[in-house]
Scaffold this motif. Sequence first.
Motif, short mmCIF file in Angstrom:
data_model
loop_
_atom_site.label_atom_id
_atom_site.label_comp_id
_atom_site.label_asym_id
_atom_site.label_seq_id
_atom_site.Cartn_x
_atom_site.Cartn_y
_atom_site.Cartn_z
N ASP A 262 -5.82 -4.04 11.17
CA ASP A 262 -6.29 -3.85 9.94
C ASP A 262 -7.99 -3.69 10.14
O ASP A 262 -8.65 -4.68 10.61
N PRO A 263 -8.51 -2.62 9.96
CA PRO A 263 -9.96 -2.35 10.09
C PRO A 263 -10.75 -2.98 9.06
O PRO A 263 -11.87 -3.34 9.39
N GLU B 84 5.33 -7.95 9.45
CA GLU B 84 6.42 -7.57 8.52
C GLU B 84 6.41 -6.16 8.28
O GLU B 84 7.42 -5.55 8.14
N ASP B 85 5.17 -5.78 8.05
CA ASP B 85 5.34 -4.43 7.31
C ASP B 85 4.51 -3.23 8.20
O ASP B 85 4.38 -2.23 7.86
N GLY B 86 3.93 -3.60 9.23
CA GLY B 86 2.97 -2.84 10.40
C GLY B 86 1.73 -2.43 9.69
O GLY B 86 0.91 -1.84 10.35
N ARG B 87 1.59 -3.31 8.52
CA ARG B 87 0.12 -2.99 8.06
C ARG B 87 -0.07 -4.15 7.10
O ARG B 87 0.78 -4.75 6.55
N GLU C 128 -5.49 -2.41 -7.29
CA GLU C 128 -4.45 -1.93 -6.67
C GLU C 128 -4.37 -2.31 -5.25
O GLU C 128 -5.25 -2.99 -4.84
N GLY C 129 -3.42 -1.59 -4.31
CA GLY C 129 -3.38 -2.08 -3.07
C GLY C 129 -3.74 -1.00 -2.04
O GLY C 129 -4.00 0.22 -2.34
N LYS C 130 -4.63 -1.30 -1.03
CA LYS C 130 -5.11 -0.29 -0.17
C LYS C 130 -4.94 -0.86 1.11
O LYS C 130 -5.56 -2.16 1.43
N GLY C 131 -4.62 -0.06 2.24
CA GLY C 131 -4.61 -0.71 3.68
C GLY C 131 -4.91 0.11 4.66
O GLY C 131 -5.22 1.35 4.27
#
Length: 366
Positions: A132-133, A264-267, A363-366
């Motif tokens: 996670d940057p 869990e999700d890879g990100r 909103e979501g951002k990964g």
Amino acid sequence: MTHGRYERRGPRPVRRLWVVLLAAGLLAAGCAGGGAGAQEEDAQAEREAPAGDVSPVAEVARRIEPSVVQVNVSSIQTSPYGPQEAQGLGSGVVYREDGYVITNNHVVEGADTVNVAFADGSVEKGEVVGGDPYTDIAVVKVDRVNLPAAEFADSGDLVVGQLAVAAGSPSGFQSTVTSGIISGLNREIPPEITGGSQQSALVDLIQTDAAISPGSSGGALVDRTGSVIGINVAYLPPAQTGAVNLGFAIPSATATDVADAIIEDGRAEHPYVGVSLIDLTPEIARRFDVSVESGAIVTGVDPDGPASDAGIEPGGVVTAVEGEKITSTGDLLAALRRHDPGDSVELTVAREGEAREFTVELEGKG
């Protein structure tokens, strides 16, 4: 990097301009109280230390040592002379006994191979589960069970002045332990210091005077019980700052939340507002006749983002989130990270002498 060179994955020296900006930010940042109480607790721990002159730090080192690993990485990079191998190292902390290790994203990003060296002398091949940057946290998985997982404490209960012990592999010296105190809380540093690729500053950091050096990145910062309170991430080089023992760690609560999401999700997904920001300083406020003296200036708005949908425009100054005062971009980022994508938050924005409330659906951002 040249062939065969072993690079210690740690924070890169920061240009002097960033040092000046950072120093100003640190002077302006608040820190939690309670130092006197923590010092009394340290004194009590000294009195209760086991016989034989075993200090609290020695006991902490004994407890955390099996759970701290060295992370060795290599990659193939192109150069004018053709492909060349680049090598580096950092540290990590065993998170789960079924093979998951937490480290820094800047330690493993771009790595073609990862090997994890344990305190017992064994080495296992690792696979990067994800990184996670935004928080500079990454998770590495090894094919091994019954690992000595570290205990993670609640980093929300920390106080300035309490004992802090750093463990890692500075300059490749595995299982190195240094000690000090928590010097400050809620610190912020720009991404250039870590050498990572995160787009925004690292926020909500723990500051410590326990020595953190290149190669310590990803190691553990622990309390008097040997529980992890942070993941070491950066330090300020004395040669550039004129100060010594300025180290930083990502709070354990942030590290474990992000690690769980990656496993869990890879990100990891973070709340997204859709604005570009810079700090509002008193000097900028006077120069441009801004009605407030601190906050986060909105310099740009994503036309398809939630801030635009809420009616926020460039030129406003965010001064509060859910009624909590905002004095910098770091404050705003820290406040937003306490919310989840899908949450609605109220932002107070000052513009042309008036303050307005905007309800923004994150909103979501990964």
